[in-house]
Scaffold this motif. Structure first.
Motif, PDB file in Angstrom:
ATOM      1  N   SER A 187      89.519   5.207   1.932  1.00 32.12           N
ATOM      2  CA  SER A 187      88.410   5.665   2.763  1.00 32.12           C
ATOM      3  C   SER A 187      88.844   5.660   4.228  1.00 32.12           C
ATOM      4  CB  SER A 187      87.192   4.760   2.567  1.00 32.12           C
ATOM      5  OG  SER A 187      86.097   5.238   3.313  1.00 32.12           O
ATOM      6  N   PHE A 188      88.778   6.831   4.855  1.00 35.20           N
ATOM      7  CA  PHE A 188      89.165   6.997   6.253  1.00 35.20           C
ATOM      8  C   PHE A 188      87.906   7.051   7.117  1.00 35.20           C
ATOM      9  CE2 PHE A 188      92.776   8.425   3.886  1.00 35.20           C
ATOM     10  CZ  PHE A 188      93.886   8.218   4.684  1.00 35.20           C
ATOM     11  N   GLY A 189      88.018   6.511   8.339  1.00 36.62           N
ATOM     12  CA  GLY A 189      86.838   6.411   9.197  1.00 36.62           C
ATOM     13  C   GLY A 189      86.879   7.285  10.427  1.00 36.62           C
ATOM     14  N   THR A 190      86.218   6.823  11.468  1.00 35.56           N
ATOM     15  CA  THR A 190      86.018   7.629  12.672  1.00 35.56           C
ATOM     16  C   THR A 190      87.297   7.844  13.472  1.00 35.56           C
ATOM     17  OG1 THR A 190      85.352   5.623  13.861  1.00 35.56           O
ATOM     18  CG2 THR A 190      83.600   6.969  12.900  1.00 35.56           C
ATOM     19  N   ASN A 191      88.372   7.127  13.153  1.00 34.86           N
ATOM     20  CA  ASN A 191      89.647   7.384  13.822  1.00 34.86           C
ATOM     21  C   ASN A 191      90.156   8.793  13.541  1.00 34.86           C
ATOM     22  OD1 ASN A 191      89.731   4.867  14.973  1.00 34.86           O
ATOM     23  ND2 ASN A 191      91.073   3.983  13.429  1.00 34.86           N
ATOM     24  N   LEU A 192      89.616   9.425  12.497  1.00 35.43           N
ATOM     25  CA  LEU A 192      90.010  10.802  12.192  1.00 35.43           C
ATOM     26  C   LEU A 192      89.542  11.784  13.259  1.00 35.43           C
ATOM     27  CD1 LEU A 192      89.403  11.349   8.359  1.00 35.43           C
ATOM     28  CD2 LEU A 192      91.584  11.241   9.559  1.00 35.43           C
ATOM     29  N   ILE A 193      88.543  11.403  14.035  1.00 42.01           N
ATOM     30  CA  ILE A 193      88.024  12.315  15.058  1.00 42.01           C
ATOM     31  C   ILE A 193      89.101  12.596  16.111  1.00 42.01           C
ATOM     32  CG2 ILE A 193      86.285  12.586  16.870  1.00 42.01           C
ATOM     33  CD1 ILE A 193      84.402  10.885  15.080  1.00 42.01           C
ATOM     34  N   ASN A 194      89.917  11.585  16.381  1.00 41.57           N
ATOM     35  CA  ASN A 194      91.027  11.758  17.333  1.00 41.57           C
ATOM     36  C   ASN A 194      92.206  10.921  16.848  1.00 41.57           C
ATOM     37  OD1 ASN A 194      92.450  12.564  19.623  1.00 41.57           O
ATOM     38  ND2 ASN A 194      91.625  10.899  20.870  1.00 41.57           N
ATOM     39  N   PRO A 195      92.851  11.343  15.749  1.00 44.14           N
ATOM     40  CA  PRO A 195      93.850  10.478  15.108  1.00 44.14           C
ATOM     41  C   PRO A 195      95.183  10.439  15.854  1.00 44.14           C
ATOM     42  CG  PRO A 195      93.785  12.602  14.004  1.00 44.14           C
ATOM     43  CD  PRO A 195      92.690  12.623  15.042  1.00 44.14           C
ATOM     44  N   ASN A 196      95.867   9.282  15.737  1.00 43.11           N
ATOM     45  CA  ASN A 196      97.248   9.252  16.202  1.00 43.11           C
ATOM     46  C   ASN A 196      98.137   9.904  15.134  1.00 43.11           C
ATOM     47  OD1 ASN A 196      97.742   7.310  14.164  1.00 43.11           O
ATOM     48  ND2 ASN A 196      97.323   5.618  15.572  1.00 43.11           N
ATOM     49  N   LYS A 197      99.409  10.052  15.434  1.00 40.04           N
ATOM     50  CA  LYS A 197     100.320  10.762  14.532  1.00 40.04           C
ATOM     51  C   LYS A 197     100.406  10.087  13.164  1.00 40.04           C
ATOM     52  CE  LYS A 197     105.109  12.323  14.055  1.00 40.04           C
ATOM     53  NZ  LYS A 197     106.474  12.299  14.638  1.00 40.04           N
ATOM     54  N   LYS A 198     100.502   8.759  13.154  1.00 37.86           N
ATOM     55  CA  LYS A 198     100.634   8.025  11.887  1.00 37.86           C
ATOM     56  C   LYS A 198      99.416   8.229  10.999  1.00 37.86           C
ATOM     57  CE  LYS A 198      99.624   3.657  11.176  1.00 37.86           C
ATOM     58  NZ  LYS A 198      99.536   2.186  11.092  1.00 37.86           N
ATOM     59  N   LEU A 199      98.225   8.116  11.588  1.00 33.19           N
ATOM     60  CA  LEU A 199      97.006   8.257  10.799  1.00 33.19           C
ATOM     61  C   LEU A 199      96.850   9.690  10.283  1.00 33.19           C
ATOM     62  CD1 LEU A 199      94.445   6.842   9.756  1.00 33.19           C
ATOM     63  CD2 LEU A 199      93.277   7.716  11.783  1.00 33.19           C
ATOM     64  N   LYS A 200      97.166  10.661  11.114  1.00 30.07           N
ATOM     65  CA  LYS A 200      97.051  12.050  10.671  1.00 30.07           C
ATOM     66  C   LYS A 200      97.997  12.321   9.504  1.00 30.07           C
ATOM     67  CE  LYS A 200      97.184  16.850  12.247  1.00 30.07           C
ATOM     68  NZ  LYS A 200      97.431  17.769  13.388  1.00 30.07           N
ATOM     69  N   GLU A 201      99.223  11.834   9.587  1.00 31.59           N
ATOM     70  CA  GLU A 201     100.180  12.014   8.491  1.00 31.59           C
ATOM     71  C   GLU A 201      99.690  11.313   7.227  1.00 31.59           C
ATOM     72  OE1 GLU A 201     103.817  10.516  10.100  1.00 31.59           O
ATOM     73  OE2 GLU A 201     104.338  12.423  11.091  1.00 31.59           O
TER      74      GLU A 201
ATOM     75  N   ARG B 175      91.451  11.261  -4.281  1.00 32.45           N
ATOM     76  CA  ARG B 175      91.525   9.825  -3.983  1.00 32.45           C
ATOM     77  C   ARG B 175      90.888   9.514  -2.631  1.00 32.45           C
ATOM     78  NH1 ARG B 175      92.145   6.561  -8.002  1.00 32.45           N
ATOM     79  NH2 ARG B 175      91.485   8.283  -9.261  1.00 32.45           N
ATOM     80  N   LEU B 176      90.135  10.450  -2.085  1.00 31.38           N
ATOM     81  CA  LEU B 176      89.674  10.379  -0.703  1.00 31.38           C
ATOM     82  C   LEU B 176      88.190  10.058  -0.575  1.00 31.38           C
ATOM     83  CD1 LEU B 176      90.219  10.987   2.365  1.00 31.38           C
ATOM     84  CD2 LEU B 176      89.662  13.375   1.836  1.00 31.38           C
ATOM     85  N   PHE B 177      87.879   9.195   0.419  1.00 26.78           N
ATOM     86  CA  PHE B 177      86.512   8.993   0.875  1.00 26.78           C
ATOM     87  C   PHE B 177      86.500   8.975   2.404  1.00 26.78           C
ATOM     88  CE2 PHE B 177      85.886   7.113  -3.402  1.00 26.78           C
ATOM     89  CZ  PHE B 177      84.812   7.903  -3.793  1.00 26.78           C
ATOM     90  N   LEU B 178      85.310   9.180   2.983  1.00 20.83           N
ATOM     91  CA  LEU B 178      85.119   9.145   4.425  1.00 20.83           C
ATOM     92  C   LEU B 178      83.990   8.189   4.767  1.00 20.83           C
ATOM     93  CD1 LEU B 178      85.355  12.992   5.100  1.00 20.83           C
ATOM     94  CD2 LEU B 178      87.159  11.292   5.454  1.00 20.83           C
ATOM     95  N   GLU B 179      84.030   7.606   5.956  1.00 22.30           N
ATOM     96  CA  GLU B 179      83.035   6.602   6.343  1.00 22.30           C
ATOM     97  C   GLU B 179      82.893   6.540   7.851  1.00 22.30           C
ATOM     98  OE1 GLU B 179      84.817   2.406   6.736  1.00 22.30           O
ATOM     99  OE2 GLU B 179      85.810   3.224   4.943  1.00 22.30           O
ATOM    100  N   THR B 180      81.837   5.858   8.298  1.00 22.07           N
ATOM    101  CA  THR B 180      81.693   5.550   9.723  1.00 22.07           C
ATOM    102  C   THR B 180      81.761   4.052   9.979  1.00 22.07           C
ATOM    103  OG1 THR B 180      79.282   5.484   9.518  1.00 22.07           O
ATOM    104  CG2 THR B 180      80.277   7.574  10.214  1.00 22.07           C
ATOM    105  N   ASP B 181      81.523   3.226   8.955  1.00 24.25           N
ATOM    106  CA  ASP B 181      81.478   1.774   9.091  1.00 24.25           C
ATOM    107  C   ASP B 181      80.447   1.417  10.161  1.00 24.25           C
ATOM    108  OD1 ASP B 181      82.073  -0.843   8.441  1.00 24.25           O
ATOM    109  OD2 ASP B 181      83.865  -0.940   9.677  1.00 24.25           O
ATOM    110  N   THR B 182      80.814   0.623  11.165  1.00 28.87           N
ATOM    111  CA  THR B 182      79.840   0.205  12.183  1.00 28.87           C
ATOM    112  C   THR B 182      79.864   1.112  13.418  1.00 28.87           C
ATOM    113  OG1 THR B 182      81.474  -1.302  13.135  1.00 28.87           O
ATOM    114  CG2 THR B 182      79.961  -2.208  11.474  1.00 28.87           C
ATOM    115  N   SER B 183      80.655   2.183  13.384  1.00 26.50           N
ATOM    116  CA  SER B 183      80.748   3.079  14.535  1.00 26.50           C
ATOM    117  C   SER B 183      79.435   3.831  14.755  1.00 26.50           C
ATOM    118  CB  SER B 183      81.881   4.094  14.312  1.00 26.50           C
ATOM    119  OG  SER B 183      81.845   5.096  15.294  1.00 26.50           O
ATOM    120  N   GLU B 184      79.181   4.161  16.006  1.00 30.79           N
ATOM    121  CA  GLU B 184      78.003   4.976  16.328  1.00 30.79           C
ATOM    122  C   GLU B 184      78.275   6.465  16.138  1.00 30.79           C
ATOM    123  OE1 GLU B 184      76.578   3.968  20.183  1.00 30.79           O
ATOM    124  OE2 GLU B 184      76.161   1.879  19.659  1.00 30.79           O
TER     125      GLU B 184
END
Length: 201
Positions: free
Chosen positions: A136-150, A159-168
């Motif tokens: 499950s990937f979170g709000t870092n996808l909005i502006n990902p660094n190179k490692k996270l994007k890869e 195998r994918l999920f998306l989330e916000t967790d405690t982010s606004e």
């Protein structure tokens, strides 16, 4: 989904609410050896007496929490409980992806495991998804660094999920970013994630 945990005072936090899908577990930040037996007894009663979709967050944290061997003991107990009740498991993991891969081997492949807030690299994505974890990937996808994007691009859609967790930040923004990076229509992404969710039941 409403995610709750059992604290050391044997309270369900946040307080019980009506929700279509709920999870409950003993988070590694909220456990200690003195209270674990009572916490786990409380958790077992909750899982037996109420309707839960998943067990968690539970997991392993090499940065915060009690002794790591004790965290492993608590995680194993919760995963066994989840397998007994046919519940999915939501995992909090910090610097412990290799540890969870070893623990995974002790359980049936039918046990559904979701890594919450995944922040590893592309190689770890391949290792974990081959072992049948969901990521499950979170709000870092909005502006990902190179490692996270890869890492995100390496994650198979099934195998994918998306989330916000405690982010606004809005989950809509996360979906828009995921759609952009995967180069697929957002409607197709929504359909795929719904199918993934249905496969957890």
């Amino acid at each position: 989904m409403l995610n709750q945990y059992v604290d050391t005072d044997l309270r369900v936090v946040p307080p019980m609410e009506e929700a279509a899908f709920r999870s409950i577990g003993i988070h590694p930040w909220y456990m200690n050896e003195a209270s674990f037996e009572k916490q786990f007894d409380f958790l077992k009663k909750e899982v037996s007496n109420r309707q839960y979709f998943a067990l968690g967050e539970c997991g392993l944290d090499r940065v915060n929490g009690p002794a790591f061997d004790f965290q492993k003991e608590v995680l194993l107990a919760q995963m066994e409980l989840a397998q007994k009740h046919k519940l999915a498991v939501i995992l909090h993991l910090v610097k412990s992806y290799s540890d969870i891969l070893q623990i995974r081997k002790k359980f049936s492949s039918d046990l559904k495991l979701i890594i919450h807030g995944f922040s590893g690299n592309a190689q770890q994505v391949l290792q974990l998804t081959e072992a049948r974890f969901y990521l499950s990937f979170g709000t870092n996808l909005i502006n990902p660094n190179k490692k996270l994007k890869e890492a995100f691009l390496a994650c198979p859609l099934d195998r994918l999920f998306l989330e916000t967790d405690t982010s606004e930040s809005s989950i809509v923004e996360v979906y828009k970013s995921a759609s952009k990076w995967k180069e697929m229509p957002i409607e197709e992404l929504v359909s795929q994630l719904k199918l993934n969710f249905d496969n957890l039941k």
